[in-house]
Design a protein around this motif. Structure first.
Motif, PDB file in Angstrom:
ATOM      1  N   GLY A  76       0.818  -1.218   0.000  1.00  0.00           N
ATOM      2  CA  GLY A  76       0.000   0.000   0.000  1.00  0.00           C
ATOM      3  C   GLY A  76       0.845   1.259   0.000  1.00  0.00           C
ATOM      4  O   GLY A  76       0.564   2.223  -0.719  1.00  0.00           O
ATOM      5  N   LEU A  77       1.904   1.254   0.802  1.00  0.00           N
ATOM      6  CA  LEU A  77       2.785   2.429   0.868  1.00  0.00           C
ATOM      7  C   LEU A  77       3.497   2.638  -0.467  1.00  0.00           C
ATOM      8  O   LEU A  77       3.605   3.770  -0.952  1.00  0.00           O
ATOM      9  CB  LEU A  77       3.810   2.254   1.991  1.00  0.00           C
ATOM     10  CG  LEU A  77       3.269   2.170   3.425  1.00  0.00           C
ATOM     11  CD1 LEU A  77       4.428   2.063   4.415  1.00  0.00           C
ATOM     12  CD2 LEU A  77       2.398   3.364   3.760  1.00  0.00           C
ATOM     13  N   THR A  78       3.991   1.555  -1.042  1.00  0.00           N
ATOM     14  CA  THR A  78       4.718   1.670  -2.311  1.00  0.00           C
ATOM     15  C   THR A  78       3.809   2.161  -3.427  1.00  0.00           C
ATOM     16  O   THR A  78       4.192   3.015  -4.233  1.00  0.00           O
ATOM     17  CB  THR A  78       5.320   0.304  -2.687  1.00  0.00           C
ATOM     18  OG1 THR A  78       6.186  -0.135  -1.645  1.00  0.00           O
ATOM     19  CG2 THR A  78       6.105   0.406  -3.988  1.00  0.00           C
ATOM     20  N   GLU A  79       2.595   1.633  -3.462  1.00  0.00           N
ATOM     21  CA  GLU A  79       1.653   2.001  -4.534  1.00  0.00           C
ATOM     22  C   GLU A  79       1.372   3.499  -4.544  1.00  0.00           C
ATOM     23  O   GLU A  79       1.251   4.116  -5.602  1.00  0.00           O
ATOM     24  CB  GLU A  79       0.343   1.228  -4.356  1.00  0.00           C
ATOM     25  CG  GLU A  79      -0.708   1.555  -5.407  1.00  0.00           C
ATOM     26  CD  GLU A  79      -2.001   0.796  -5.175  1.00  0.00           C
ATOM     27  OE1 GLU A  79      -2.028  -0.028  -4.223  1.00  0.00           O
ATOM     28  OE2 GLU A  79      -2.963   1.012  -5.927  1.00  0.00           O
ATOM     29  N   HIS A  80       1.275   4.084  -3.346  1.00  0.00           N
ATOM     30  CA  HIS A  80       0.907   5.500  -3.261  1.00  0.00           C
ATOM     31  C   HIS A  80       2.078   6.409  -2.916  1.00  0.00           C
ATOM     32  O   HIS A  80       1.880   7.609  -2.712  1.00  0.00           O
ATOM     33  CB  HIS A  80      -0.192   5.670  -2.212  1.00  0.00           C
ATOM     34  CG  HIS A  80      -1.444   4.901  -2.521  1.00  0.00           C
ATOM     35  ND1 HIS A  80      -2.331   5.294  -3.497  1.00  0.00           N
ATOM     36  CD2 HIS A  80      -1.948   3.749  -1.991  1.00  0.00           C
ATOM     37  CE1 HIS A  80      -3.331   4.437  -3.559  1.00  0.00           C
ATOM     38  NE2 HIS A  80      -3.130   3.485  -2.650  1.00  0.00           N
ATOM     39  N   ASN A  81       3.280   5.835  -2.825  1.00  0.00           N
ATOM     40  CA  ASN A  81       4.469   6.612  -2.449  1.00  0.00           C
ATOM     41  C   ASN A  81       4.283   7.249  -1.073  1.00  0.00           C
ATOM     42  O   ASN A  81       4.631   8.414  -0.858  1.00  0.00           O
ATOM     43  CB  ASN A  81       4.766   7.686  -3.498  1.00  0.00           C
ATOM     44  CG  ASN A  81       6.170   8.224  -3.377  1.00  0.00           C
ATOM     45  OD1 ASN A  81       7.077   7.538  -2.891  1.00  0.00           O
ATOM     46  ND2 ASN A  81       6.373   9.463  -3.793  1.00  0.00           N
ATOM     47  N   TRP A  82       3.722   6.478  -0.138  1.00  0.00           N
ATOM     48  CA  TRP A  82       3.523   6.946   1.237  1.00  0.00           C
ATOM     49  C   TRP A  82       4.650   6.419   2.131  1.00  0.00           C
ATOM     50  O   TRP A  82       5.302   5.415   1.812  1.00  0.00           O
ATOM     51  CB  TRP A  82       2.192   6.435   1.799  1.00  0.00           C
ATOM     52  CG  TRP A  82       0.972   7.015   1.138  1.00  0.00           C
ATOM     53  CD1 TRP A  82       0.906   8.184   0.431  1.00  0.00           C
ATOM     54  CD2 TRP A  82      -0.342   6.450   1.116  1.00  0.00           C
ATOM     55  NE1 TRP A  82      -0.372   8.381  -0.027  1.00  0.00           N
ATOM     56  CE2 TRP A  82      -1.167   7.342   0.374  1.00  0.00           C
ATOM     57  CE3 TRP A  82      -0.915   5.297   1.653  1.00  0.00           C
ATOM     58  CZ2 TRP A  82      -2.519   7.100   0.170  1.00  0.00           C
ATOM     59  CZ3 TRP A  82      -2.265   5.054   1.449  1.00  0.00           C
ATOM     60  CH2 TRP A  82      -3.063   5.950   0.717  1.00  0.00           C
ATOM     61  N   THR A  83       4.820   7.081   3.272  1.00  0.00           N
ATOM     62  CA  THR A  83       5.854   6.666   4.228  1.00  0.00           C
ATOM     63  C   THR A  83       5.321   6.532   5.652  1.00  0.00           C
ATOM     64  O   THR A  83       5.709   5.626   6.381  1.00  0.00           O
ATOM     65  CB  THR A  83       7.017   7.687   4.232  1.00  0.00           C
ATOM     66  OG1 THR A  83       7.515   7.849   2.912  1.00  0.00           O
ATOM     67  CG2 THR A  83       8.142   7.233   5.149  1.00  0.00           C
ATOM     68  N   THR A  84       4.443   7.440   6.057  1.00  0.00           N
ATOM     69  CA  THR A  84       4.053   7.545   7.464  1.00  0.00           C
ATOM     70  C   THR A  84       2.695   6.899   7.732  1.00  0.00           C
ATOM     71  O   THR A  84       1.726   7.129   7.018  1.00  0.00           O
ATOM     72  CB  THR A  84       4.007   9.019   7.883  1.00  0.00           C
ATOM     73  OG1 THR A  84       3.219   9.758   6.931  1.00  0.00           O
ATOM     74  CG2 THR A  84       5.403   9.615   7.909  1.00  0.00           C
ATOM     75  N   VAL A  85       2.640   6.103   8.820  1.00  0.00           N
ATOM     76  CA  VAL A  85       1.427   5.348   9.162  1.00  0.00           C
ATOM     77  C   VAL A  85       1.082   5.564  10.638  1.00  0.00           C
ATOM     78  O   VAL A  85       1.922   5.323  11.513  1.00  0.00           O
ATOM     79  CB  VAL A  85       1.623   3.839   8.925  1.00  0.00           C
ATOM     80  CG1 VAL A  85       0.317   3.084   9.156  1.00  0.00           C
ATOM     81  CG2 VAL A  85       2.176   3.566   7.539  1.00  0.00           C
ATOM     82  N   ALA A  86      -0.129   6.001  10.909  1.00  0.00           N
ATOM     83  CA  ALA A  86      -0.630   6.075  12.285  1.00  0.00           C
ATOM     84  C   ALA A  86      -1.357   4.778  12.606  1.00  0.00           C
ATOM     85  O   ALA A  86      -2.222   4.345  11.849  1.00  0.00           O
ATOM     86  CB  ALA A  86      -1.560   7.265  12.446  1.00  0.00           C
ATOM     87  N   ILE A  87      -0.999   4.150  13.724  1.00  0.00           N
ATOM     88  CA  ILE A  87      -1.683   2.924  14.156  1.00  0.00           C
ATOM     89  C   ILE A  87      -2.492   3.255  15.402  1.00  0.00           C
ATOM     90  O   ILE A  87      -1.943   3.690  16.418  1.00  0.00           O
ATOM     91  CB  ILE A  87      -0.670   1.797  14.446  1.00  0.00           C
ATOM     92  CG1 ILE A  87       0.135   1.471  13.182  1.00  0.00           C
ATOM     93  CG2 ILE A  87      -1.384   0.551  14.955  1.00  0.00           C
ATOM     94  CD1 ILE A  87       1.183   0.394  13.376  1.00  0.00           C
ATOM     95  N   THR A  88      -3.796   3.059  15.303  1.00  0.00           N
ATOM     96  CA  THR A  88      -4.665   3.418  16.412  1.00  0.00           C
ATOM     97  C   THR A  88      -5.752   2.350  16.579  1.00  0.00           C
ATOM     98  O   THR A  88      -5.774   1.351  15.864  1.00  0.00           O
ATOM     99  CB  THR A  88      -5.308   4.805  16.171  1.00  0.00           C
ATOM    100  OG1 THR A  88      -6.092   5.188  17.311  1.00  0.00           O
ATOM    101  CG2 THR A  88      -6.183   4.810  14.929  1.00  0.00           C
ATOM    102  N   SER A  89      -6.618   2.550  17.544  1.00  0.00           N
ATOM    103  CA  SER A  89      -7.708   1.618  17.828  1.00  0.00           C
ATOM    104  C   SER A  89      -8.898   2.433  18.315  1.00  0.00           C
ATOM    105  O   SER A  89      -8.743   3.593  18.694  1.00  0.00           O
ATOM    106  CB  SER A  89      -7.277   0.598  18.890  1.00  0.00           C
ATOM    107  OG  SER A  89      -6.955   1.269  20.091  1.00  0.00           O
ATOM    108  N   PRO A  90     -10.079   1.838  18.346  1.00  0.00           N
ATOM    109  CA  PRO A  90     -11.229   2.602  18.863  1.00  0.00           C
ATOM    110  C   PRO A  90     -11.095   2.900  20.359  1.00  0.00           C
ATOM    111  O   PRO A  90     -11.326   4.026  20.795  1.00  0.00           O
ATOM    112  CB  PRO A  90     -12.420   1.680  18.586  1.00  0.00           C
ATOM    113  CG  PRO A  90     -11.962   0.772  17.490  1.00  0.00           C
ATOM    114  CD  PRO A  90     -10.503   0.562  17.742  1.00  0.00           C
ATOM    115  N   THR A  91     -10.743   1.902  21.137  1.00  0.00           N
ATOM    116  CA  THR A  91     -10.681   2.041  22.592  1.00  0.00           C
ATOM    117  C   THR A  91      -9.424   1.352  23.129  1.00  0.00           C
ATOM    118  O   THR A  91      -8.767   0.600  22.407  1.00  0.00           O
ATOM    119  CB  THR A  91     -11.927   1.390  23.242  1.00  0.00           C
ATOM    120  OG1 THR A  91     -11.985   0.015  22.807  1.00  0.00           O
ATOM    121  CG2 THR A  91     -13.207   2.104  22.829  1.00  0.00           C
TER     122      THR A  91
END
Length: 264
Positions: A76-91
């Motif tokens: 996914g990162l390579t396809e869109h040339n992205w680097t930064t990912v936030a990992i979160t959860s609902p609670t």
């Protein structure tokens, strides 16, 4: 005409040589930053207790699940040339920090990929505790520009750097959306030149920290817990994330499903 054509070719050649020289210098500078990072010394009992299964070989079937997440994330990162990912959860209690750590160590097995993992769950930092790290400089000082990269990041192997934390920050949302924090993280990104930056964020519905920081990431990964997270909670988080950044996907954690079913 021939003289003019030769001059243009010489100019293009010089520009390419300059670009290659700048790129080589940049790589050398980032390699020096990585080499100066202190080694990460994890506690095996803490890793086992907190189910960090991707640091060693692959006897644990859960390793495969995190490798799948790793590979989909990289694609996914390579396809869109992205680097930064936030990992979160609902609670709280969905296992987002466990997922962040296991994906980070799985990424470290991709030797050509440099990964940085940072604990931005500033009110309740967990990375240091889960790794069994005792002495870590406060991440707040780093985000305020008061300490350097080598003061807070520890290196696992040659290509994974972890910025852990043990001291909670009271005004975390204000710090996360401050200009100084943005500047410090941009400087870190430029100097370390990682391919992937994972931010372990707080639960979305717990406070406004995630909303404050989302403008600084390319995409987000939502971790929901089986038999704990409700559909309404997941829907609310998906909508919020989709409106403010790119939602890379939803991970269903704590599921009873096992890849052993397929004999692997």
């Amino acid at each position: 005409m021939e003289h003019s054509k030769a001059s243009r070719q010489d100019l293009l050649g010089s520009e390419r040589l300059l670009e290659q020289t700048i790129l080589a210098c940049s790589r050398t500078a980032s390699e020096m930053v990585w080499e100066r990072l202190p080694p990460l010394r994890t506690d095996s009992r803490s890793l086992a207790r907190n189910r960090i299964v991707t640091t060693t070989s692959r006897p644990n079937p859960a390793h495969a699940a995190f490798d799948i997440i790793r590979t989909k994330l990289l694609q996914g990162l390579t396809e869109h040339n992205w680097t930064t990912v936030a990992i979160t959860s609902p609670t709280p209690g969905c296992g987002k920090t466990n997922v962040a750590l296991n994906v980070a160590f799985s990424l470290a097995n991709q030797k050509e990929c440099r990964t940085v993992l940072i604990d931005l769950d500033l009110k309740r930092p967990q990375l240091a505790k889960m790794l069994g790290i005792e002495a870590v400089q406060p991440l707040e000082s780093f985000l305020r520009g008061e300490t350097d990269i080598a003061d807070v990041f520890l290196r696992h192997g040659d290509n994974l750097a972890i910025g852990a934390n043990r001291q909670p920050v009271t005004f975390s949302a204000e710090l996360l959306q401050s200009r100084e924090t943005v500047r410090v993280l941009q400087d870190m990104r430029q100097r370390m030149d990682p391919h992937v930056i994972l931010f372990d964020m707080p639960p979305m519905l717990a406070n406004d920290d995630v909303l404050a920081f989302l403008p600084n990431v390319d995409c987000a990964l939502l971790v929901a817990a089986a038999e704990q997270s409700t559909l309404d909670e997941v829907d609310i988080c998906e909508q919020e994330l989709s409106e403010r950044t790119n939602l890379l996907g939803v991970v269903l954690n704590k599921c009873r499903f096992s890849p052993e079913k397929y004999g692997y």
